[in-house]
Write a protein that holds these residues in place. Structure first.
Motif, PDB file in Angstrom:
ATOM      1  N   PRO A   1       0.817  -1.219   0.000  1.00 44.84           N
ATOM      2  CA  PRO A   1       0.000   0.000   0.000  1.00 44.84           C
ATOM      3  C   PRO A   1       0.850   1.268   0.000  1.00 44.84           C
ATOM      4  O   PRO A   1       0.347   2.349  -0.325  1.00 44.84           O
ATOM      5  CB  PRO A   1      -0.812  -0.129   1.296  1.00 44.84           C
ATOM      6  N   VAL A   2       2.121   1.146   0.352  1.00 44.32           N
ATOM      7  CA  VAL A   2       3.019   2.305   0.351  1.00 44.32           C
ATOM      8  C   VAL A   2       3.163   2.876  -1.058  1.00 44.32           C
ATOM      9  O   VAL A   2       3.445   4.062  -1.236  1.00 44.32           O
ATOM     10  CB  VAL A   2       4.395   1.905   0.931  1.00 44.32           C
ATOM     11  N   ALA A   3       2.928   2.046  -2.078  1.00 42.06           N
ATOM     12  CA  ALA A   3       3.055   2.494  -3.467  1.00 42.06           C
ATOM     13  C   ALA A   3       2.089   3.627  -3.794  1.00 42.06           C
ATOM     14  O   ALA A   3       2.357   4.432  -4.699  1.00 42.06           O
ATOM     15  CB  ALA A   3       2.820   1.319  -4.417  1.00 42.06           C
ATOM     16  N   ALA A   4       0.985   3.726  -3.066  1.00 39.57           N
ATOM     17  CA  ALA A   4      -0.010   4.757  -3.349  1.00 39.57           C
ATOM     18  C   ALA A   4       0.335   6.107  -2.729  1.00 39.57           C
ATOM     19  O   ALA A   4      -0.305   7.123  -3.024  1.00 39.57           O
ATOM     20  CB  ALA A   4      -1.385   4.307  -2.846  1.00 39.57           C
ATOM     21  N   LEU A   5       1.347   6.154  -1.860  1.00 44.59           N
ATOM     22  CA  LEU A   5       1.695   7.394  -1.180  1.00 44.59           C
ATOM     23  C   LEU A   5       2.427   8.357  -2.112  1.00 44.59           C
ATOM     24  O   LEU A   5       3.216   7.948  -2.957  1.00 44.59           O
ATOM     25  CB  LEU A   5       2.586   7.106   0.029  1.00 44.59           C
ATOM     26  N   THR A   6       2.144   9.643  -1.932  1.00 45.82           N
ATOM     27  CA  THR A   6       2.849  10.689  -2.657  1.00 45.82           C
ATOM     28  C   THR A   6       3.440  11.676  -1.646  1.00 45.82           C
ATOM     29  O   THR A   6       3.145  11.618  -0.444  1.00 45.82           O
ATOM     30  CB  THR A   6       1.908  11.455  -3.598  1.00 45.82           C
ATOM     31  N   LEU A   7       4.239  12.594  -2.143  1.00 47.33           N
ATOM     32  CA  LEU A   7       4.796  13.612  -1.265  1.00 47.33           C
ATOM     33  C   LEU A   7       3.699  14.526  -0.711  1.00 47.33           C
ATOM     34  O   LEU A   7       3.855  15.111   0.363  1.00 47.33           O
ATOM     35  CB  LEU A   7       5.855  14.423  -2.010  1.00 47.33           C
ATOM     36  N   ASP A   8       2.590  14.632  -1.431  1.00 45.25           N
ATOM     37  CA  ASP A   8       1.444  15.386  -0.906  1.00 45.25           C
ATOM     38  C   ASP A   8       0.960  14.778   0.407  1.00 45.25           C
ATOM     39  O   ASP A   8       0.594  15.503   1.342  1.00 45.25           O
ATOM     40  CB  ASP A   8       0.298  15.397  -1.907  1.00 45.25           C
TER      41      ASP A   8
ATOM     42  N   LEU B   1       8.071   5.138  -4.443  1.00 41.81           N
ATOM     43  CA  LEU B   1       8.818   5.643  -5.594  1.00 41.81           C
ATOM     44  C   LEU B   1       8.286   6.996  -6.030  1.00 41.81           C
ATOM     45  O   LEU B   1       9.044   7.875  -6.468  1.00 41.81           O
ATOM     46  CB  LEU B   1       8.725   4.658  -6.763  1.00 41.81           C
ATOM     47  N   THR B   2       6.990   7.190  -5.923  1.00 35.82           N
ATOM     48  CA  THR B   2       6.389   8.457  -6.335  1.00 35.82           C
ATOM     49  C   THR B   2       6.913   9.603  -5.492  1.00 35.82           C
ATOM     50  O   THR B   2       7.228  10.684  -6.002  1.00 35.82           O
ATOM     51  CB  THR B   2       4.856   8.389  -6.223  1.00 35.82           C
ATOM     52  N   ALA B   3       7.021   9.385  -4.180  1.00 41.78           N
ATOM     53  CA  ALA B   3       7.529  10.439  -3.298  1.00 41.78           C
ATOM     54  C   ALA B   3       8.966  10.804  -3.659  1.00 41.78           C
ATOM     55  O   ALA B   3       9.356  11.979  -3.568  1.00 41.78           O
ATOM     56  CB  ALA B   3       7.435   9.997  -1.846  1.00 41.78           C
ATOM     57  N   TYR B   4       9.753   9.825  -4.064  1.00 40.24           N
ATOM     58  CA  TYR B   4      11.127  10.109  -4.481  1.00 40.24           C
ATOM     59  C   TYR B   4      11.160  11.041  -5.696  1.00 40.24           C
ATOM     60  O   TYR B   4      12.077  11.845  -5.848  1.00 40.24           O
ATOM     61  CB  TYR B   4      11.854   8.818  -4.865  1.00 40.24           C
ATOM     62  N   ALA B   5      10.165  10.899  -6.564  1.00 40.88           N
ATOM     63  CA  ALA B   5      10.160  11.654  -7.823  1.00 40.88           C
ATOM     64  C   ALA B   5       9.401  12.966  -7.734  1.00 40.88           C
ATOM     65  O   ALA B   5       9.548  13.829  -8.611  1.00 40.88           O
ATOM     66  CB  ALA B   5       9.557  10.792  -8.935  1.00 40.88           C
TER      67      ALA B   5
END
Length: 344
Positions: A127-134, A265-269
């Motif tokens: 479920p961590v895949a759905a996290l963003t920096l927002d 990965l999204t938060a990294y980008a």
């Protein structure tokens, strides 16, 4: 300087920031005490532009008490701050150690990680895949808003990936923050707008990257997954060199217990670039770790230089810890001395 008021690049490698040798004692500690007294005397003027004067607005006297909101880094949790938070609390401050979503007390632990099934661990969804920096920004902003209601100055501190949240939140609510502090943390700029961009820069590539230790296909999983419980001696050597080569094996093993497998990965980008008119209004400090193998000192220097080029009237105050790895000095009091002495 960036046209849009964001952190831009500079020519040359050096930073002209004010640097402080944190290893000097005696006279340095006396100067620090005088600076704290001066900070109290000058706090009212600073508060007008930054929002550090919440205590004045509520009619409460300035007591020297602050609320420190502490933000952990990648694969970590709020518990990372236990030792530093304890030291700050003993000096009379409030401390809020934030757990980012699906981290810490709410962290996701793959079943295959519990059973150490390598094949299953390479494919188990997260479920961590759905996290963003927002999501990270909202969590920290909420903590800052709640802390500001107490009426005392709020100091926001980020370690490692936590620097992304510091930059984002500094842009969002600069009026609520008396000081921001990056502790060997990412501070993206227009030329390096994300964690990924910082890490892939020439300076960033001087760090150790656990490429061979990544579990599964990050693009399919949506997370960077690492097996901290691995029995591979080769992998453990890489992890120790990356995280805390300056610490004992026993300290390294304790550190592994607090790390989680997955990071988004999204938060990294995602973009996390400070702007001169918001983030750039807040007094800021950088704690530079000279033997950091996760965020190379050369990258730390470049991030500091690019930030200072954006706001030459308000530059980073840099405290050097030349012998510290990514976790910082083994004695938390050395870091606490700096945090306690920040001007607000």
């Amino acid at each position: 300087m960036a046209d849009n008021g964001e952190l831009g690049g500079v020519d040359g490698a050096g930073s002209r920031s004010t640097r402080t040798d944190t290893d000097t004692a005696g006279a340095a500690s006396r100067r620090q005490a005088l600076r704290r007294l001066a900070g109290v005397a000058g706090g009212a003027a600073l508060a007008v532009g930054v929002g550090a004067g919440t205590a004045r607005a509520t009619g409460r006297p300035r007591t020297g008490v602050r609320t420190y909101v502490l933000v952990h880094g990648t694969h970590s949790a709020g518990a990372f701050w236990t030792a530093i938070g304890r030291e700050l609390a003993l000096r009379g401050h409030r401390v809020v150690a934030v757990d980012q979503p699906l981290h810490g007390t709410e962290r996701f632990v793959p079943q295959a990680y519990r059973t150490q099934d390598p094949r299953a661990l390479a494919t188990e969804p997260s479920p961590v895949a759905a996290l963003t920096l927002d999501d990270f920004e909202r969590r920290v902003t909420d903590a800052v808003r709640r802390a500001a209601r107490l009426g005392d100055p709020v100091v926001l501190v980020g370690h490692s990936m936590g620097g992304l949240s510091v930059s984002r939140v500094g842009d969002a609510v600069p009026e609520l923050l008396a000081h921001i502090c990056y502790m060997a943390a990412f501070c993206p700029s227009r030329t390096m707008p994300s964690l990924n961009a910082c890490a892939t820069s020439p300076e960033g590539q001087r760090a150790i990257s656990p490429v061979d230790q990544v579990v599964g296909d990050p693009e399919k999983l949506g997370v960077l997954r690492l097996n901290w419980r691995t029995s591979s001696r080769r992998d453990l050597v890489v992890f120790k060199e990356m995280i805390c080569a300056d610490r004992t094996d026993a300290e390294f093993e304790r550190e592994l217990e607090g790390l989680q497998t997955d990071e988004s990965l999204t938060a990294y980008a995602d973009r996390a670039v400070g702007r001169a008119g918001t983030w750039g209004r807040i007094p800021r400090t950088y704690l530079r770790f000279g033997k950091d193998r996760t965020i190379a000192p050369e990258l730390q220097d470049r991030m500091i230089a690019e930030a200072d080029a954006l706001t030459p009237h308000r530059r980073f105050r840099v405290h050097d810890f030349p012998d510290a790895g990514h976790l910082g000095p083994a004695d938390p009091a050395r870091l606490t001395d700096v945090l306690h002495g920040l001007r607000v």
